[in-house]
Design a protein around this motif. Structure first.
Motif, PDB file in Angstrom:
ATOM      1  N   ALA A  38       0.834  -1.201   0.000  1.00 25.54           N
ATOM      2  CA  ALA A  38       0.000   0.000   0.000  1.00 25.54           C
ATOM      3  C   ALA A  38       0.864   1.244   0.000  1.00 25.54           C
ATOM      4  N   GLY A  39       0.461   2.272  -0.734  1.00 26.14           N
ATOM      5  CA  GLY A  39       1.178   3.528  -0.731  1.00 26.14           C
ATOM      6  C   GLY A  39       0.908   4.293   0.542  1.00 26.14           C
ATOM      7  N   SER A  40       1.758   5.274   0.809  1.00 26.89           N
ATOM      8  CA  SER A  40       1.582   6.095   1.990  1.00 26.89           C
ATOM      9  C   SER A  40       0.377   6.993   1.820  1.00 26.89           C
ATOM     10  N   SER A  41      -0.241   7.304   2.959  1.00 24.27           N
ATOM     11  CA  SER A  41      -1.398   8.185   2.934  1.00 24.27           C
ATOM     12  C   SER A  41      -0.992   9.649   2.967  1.00 24.27           C
ATOM     13  N   LEU A  47       2.833  16.112   7.884  1.00 25.14           N
ATOM     14  CA  LEU A  47       3.419  15.843   9.188  1.00 25.14           C
ATOM     15  C   LEU A  47       2.981  14.503   9.756  1.00 25.14           C
ATOM     16  N   VAL A  48       1.988  13.876   9.125  1.00 24.92           N
ATOM     17  CA  VAL A  48       1.379  12.653   9.666  1.00 24.92           C
ATOM     18  C   VAL A  48       1.233  11.613   8.565  1.00 24.92           C
ATOM     19  N   ASP A  49       1.534  10.363   8.899  1.00 24.58           N
ATOM     20  CA  ASP A  49       1.330   9.233   7.985  1.00 24.58           C
ATOM     21  C   ASP A  49       0.529   8.159   8.722  1.00 24.58           C
ATOM     22  N   ASN A  50      -0.590   7.761   8.150  1.00 27.07           N
ATOM     23  CA  ASN A  50      -1.421   6.695   8.711  1.00 27.07           C
ATOM     24  C   ASN A  50      -1.300   5.441   7.863  1.00 27.07           C
ATOM     25  N   ARG A  51      -1.201   4.307   8.522  1.00 26.34           N
ATOM     26  CA  ARG A  51      -1.252   3.027   7.815  1.00 26.34           C
ATOM     27  C   ARG A  51      -2.027   2.040   8.672  1.00 26.34           C
ATOM     28  N   PHE A  52      -3.143   1.551   8.136  1.00 28.58           N
ATOM     29  CA  PHE A  52      -3.972   0.583   8.844  1.00 28.58           C
ATOM     30  C   PHE A  52      -4.177  -0.651   7.975  1.00 28.58           C
ATOM     31  N   TRP A  53      -3.937  -1.810   8.561  1.00 26.05           N
ATOM     32  CA  TRP A  53      -4.175  -3.089   7.899  1.00 26.05           C
ATOM     33  C   TRP A  53      -5.581  -3.546   8.258  1.00 26.05           C
ATOM     34  N   VAL A 342     -11.251  18.655  10.736  1.00 29.76           N
ATOM     35  CA  VAL A 342     -12.383  18.314  11.599  1.00 29.76           C
ATOM     36  C   VAL A 342     -13.693  18.723  10.930  1.00 29.76           C
ATOM     37  N   GLU A 343     -13.720  19.893  10.318  1.00 29.97           N
ATOM     38  CA  GLU A 343     -14.932  20.353   9.632  1.00 29.97           C
ATOM     39  C   GLU A 343     -15.339  19.390   8.523  1.00 29.97           C
ATOM     40  N   ARG A 344     -14.376  18.864   7.801  1.00 31.28           N
ATOM     41  CA  ARG A 344     -14.685  17.912   6.735  1.00 31.28           C
ATOM     42  C   ARG A 344     -15.331  16.653   7.308  1.00 31.28           C
ATOM     43  N   LEU A 345     -14.816  16.171   8.439  1.00 31.09           N
ATOM     44  CA  LEU A 345     -15.428  15.009   9.077  1.00 31.09           C
ATOM     45  C   LEU A 345     -16.823  15.335   9.599  1.00 31.09           C
ATOM     46  N   ILE A 346     -16.986  16.484  10.221  1.00 27.47           N
ATOM     47  CA  ILE A 346     -18.302  16.882  10.730  1.00 27.47           C
ATOM     48  C   ILE A 346     -19.310  16.975   9.593  1.00 27.47           C
ATOM     49  N   ARG A 347     -18.912  17.577   8.473  1.00 28.39           N
ATOM     50  CA  ARG A 347     -19.839  17.683   7.328  1.00 28.39           C
ATOM     51  C   ARG A 347     -20.238  16.301   6.820  1.00 28.39           C
ATOM     52  N   GLN A 444     -18.550   9.952   3.273  1.00 25.81           N
ATOM     53  CA  GLN A 444     -17.732   9.582   4.435  1.00 25.81           C
ATOM     54  C   GLN A 444     -16.488   8.824   3.994  1.00 25.81           C
ATOM     55  N   GLN A 445     -16.647   7.940   3.026  1.00 23.32           N
ATOM     56  CA  GLN A 445     -15.495   7.191   2.523  1.00 23.32           C
ATOM     57  C   GLN A 445     -14.448   8.126   1.933  1.00 23.32           C
ATOM     58  N   ARG A 446     -14.878   9.133   1.187  1.00 30.12           N
ATOM     59  CA  ARG A 446     -13.925  10.059   0.570  1.00 30.12           C
ATOM     60  C   ARG A 446     -13.116  10.805   1.625  1.00 30.12           C
ATOM     61  N   VAL A 447     -13.803  11.295   2.659  1.00 33.30           N
ATOM     62  CA  VAL A 447     -13.102  12.043   3.700  1.00 33.30           C
ATOM     63  C   VAL A 447     -12.153  11.132   4.480  1.00 33.30           C
ATOM     64  N   LEU A 448     -12.628   9.981   4.900  1.00 35.30           N
ATOM     65  CA  LEU A 448     -11.797   9.066   5.663  1.00 35.30           C
ATOM     66  C   LEU A 448     -10.581   8.611   4.847  1.00 35.30           C
ATOM     67  N   ARG A 449     -10.801   8.355   3.579  1.00 32.23           N
ATOM     68  CA  ARG A 449      -9.682   7.919   2.717  1.00 32.23           C
ATOM     69  C   ARG A 449      -8.678   9.046   2.544  1.00 32.23           C
ATOM     70  N   SER A 450      -9.157  10.270   2.387  1.00 29.19           N
ATOM     71  CA  SER A 450      -8.243  11.401   2.200  1.00 29.19           C
ATOM     72  C   SER A 450      -7.380  11.644   3.424  1.00 29.19           C
ATOM     73  N   LEU A 451      -7.850  11.239   4.600  1.00 22.50           N
ATOM     74  CA  LEU A 451      -7.101  11.400   5.839  1.00 22.50           C
ATOM     75  C   LEU A 451      -6.275  10.167   6.177  1.00 22.50           C
ATOM     76  N   GLY A 452      -6.309   9.164   5.295  1.00 23.15           N
ATOM     77  CA  GLY A 452      -5.517   7.961   5.505  1.00 23.15           C
ATOM     78  C   GLY A 452      -6.093   6.989   6.489  1.00 23.15           C
ATOM     79  N   LEU A 453      -7.380   7.077   6.737  1.00 27.17           N
ATOM     80  CA  LEU A 453      -8.011   6.224   7.749  1.00 27.17           C
ATOM     81  C   LEU A 453      -8.707   5.014   7.152  1.00 27.17           C
TER      82      LEU A 453
END
Length: 454
Positions: A38-41, A47-53, A342-347, A444-453
């Protein structure tokens, strides 16, 4: 309003040259392991890199010893045929018991952000008679490797083992402080450039029980020292209907779980979001709570997140793991870059639990200062100010608060601050919990994916 206030400042356990005591099985150096496909998020300059299996492919790309991968809508890893048997002496009860075990080790993830800190989190089911251990091993920029560090020994209940972090872990460059791997001297230039995670799944010998792990991963970050952060531009307002619970109605309750009140901000915030998503403990779950106490589900959350080594309910990954014990909930610990995130997640309908420290005069309207506090961001006003369910309130009716955007953003995202005596202390640099259901909308998928979650 705080997890025990010493979280990042007075954890003074000695570093151990051979960390990871009590682990099961051995593994090759992380530098010799397969690399994550998987590529890096993280974007350039992030400043932050998330990787979840968490996908079937993720699990299949890891290395199992006694485990098998479950297919289906929520893939995971379980014990197939145990790889061996070991004794574990619980440091908090003194009891020694034998356990069958199996392991799964992730592929190597090369972080897009060479990291000064790494925080792991996981989502799992651990029936009575089972538990899990999560470990991390990485490679520094000079090619040297860390030992395997225990990031948590966890079970949903407390009848088999006492869930615990492990003190006294470190190597010449870094230490583990409760739930966080941290480079001791970031100014030295030392950075962790890649890592692997290892799961050890335990069950009662001879049984057919098994834990199920649906998600495991980590947030790696290199947030520079900063007392202030740039201001973000407000987006359109939205507020989510989130239940309101006060931690302060529990003052003095259950000393064995850190006495309620200010120590319960994290589980109180977690419980608010769990119920926002329509989940809650059953009557059977709550049967142990003394009759007549208000909001017994908050007492339950405190018990289920209590870290017996830390002696508090503020272990970040343990809160996420608790949330994920509820039906079809995902939960992670991460860092966000601004209130815009945070606003993107709230929306998208997803509230966020933030961790911050501040003096009384730094957050207008709070009425208190804290060395460490969790609250839930549930929305924003038309002017861009923060609408928060702040559990540090006298009662449930007072939980909904309005905080000035600029003040809130700064106290949450900074990494350095001054205490009341004028001494420099640490800040969390944007640490937060994000919980969401397995079935999500495209937005929700678009926002979560854009944040690497995802």
């Amino acid at each position: 309003m705080t997890s025990p206030t010493s979280r990042r400042t007075v954890l003074t356990a000695a570093l151990a040259a051979a960390a990871g005591a009590g682990t099961v099985a051995s593994a090759a150096s992380a530098s010799a392991a397969p690399t994550s496909p998987a590529g890096s998020s993280a974007a350039p300059g992030a400043l932050v890199d998330n990787r979840f299996w968490h996908t079937y492919t993720d699990w299949r790309c890891g290395t199992g010893d006694g485990t098998r991968v479950l297919p289906g809508p929520r893939p995971g890893v379980v014990i197939a045929v145990p790889a061996g048997r070991t004794d574990y002496t619980d440091p908090h009860t003194g009891r020694t018991a034998a356990w069958d075990y199996a392991t799964w080790t992730s592929s190597v993830h090369r972080s897009a952000v060479p990291a000064t800190e790494v925080i792991a989190s996981w989502n799992a089911r651990t029936p009575t008679g089972t538990w899990i251990q999560v470990e991390l091993s990485g490679v520094y920029g000079d090619g040297t490797a860390t030992p395997w560090f225990v990031m948590g020994r966890w079970a949903a209940g407390d009848g088999d083992i006492r869930r615990t972090s492990v003190d006294g872990q470190g190597d010449p460059h870094s230490s583990v402080w409760t739930d966080t791997f941290s480079v001791d001297d970031p100014a030295s230039g030392v950075r962790l450039v890649s890592y692997r995670l290892r799961l050890t799944l335990y069950r009662t010998p001879g049984s057919r029980l098994t834990p199920t792990v649906w998600r495991v991963g980590a947030m790696a970050s290199d947030v520079p020292d900063r007392f202030t952060v740039p201001a973000s531009t407000p987006a359109p307002a939205r507020e989510l209907p989130v239940p309101r619970y006060s931690q302060n109605v529990h003052i003095g309750q259950y000393p064995e779980y850190d006495n309620g009140g200010e120590a319960w901000c994290s589980p109180t915030s977690s419980q608010m979001i769990i119920e926002h998503w329509g989940r809650r403990p059953t009557a059977e779950d709550l049967a142990w709570v003394k009759p007549g106490l208000p909001d017994p589900q908050v007492c339950h959350a405190a018990r289920q997140t209590y870290d017996y080594q830390y002696e508090g309910c503020g272990n970040w990954p343990f809160n996420a793991a608790y949330a994920a014990t509820y039906r079809d909930l995902n939960a992670v610990v991460t860092r966000l870059g601004s209130l815009t995130d945070v606003e993107r997640l709230i929306r998208a309908g997803i509230p966020v639990i933030t961790s911050q420290s501040f003096l009384k005069e730094e957050l207008t309207g709070a009425g208190y200062g804290t060395a460490g506090h969790l609250m839930t961001v549930i929305g924003f006003t038309p002017d861009g100010d923060v609408v928060a369910n702040d559990p540090a309130s006298p009662d449930n009716d007072a939980v909904r608060r309005f905080y000035r955007r600029r003040e809130f953003e700064n106290i949450w995202l900074r990494t350095k601050r001054y205490d009341a005596a004028g001494k420099v202390r640490s800040g969390t640099g944007g640490v937060c919990y994000v919980y969401w259901p397995t079935r999500t909308t495209p937005g929700q998928q678009r926002v979560l994916r854009s944040l690497g979650l995802l």
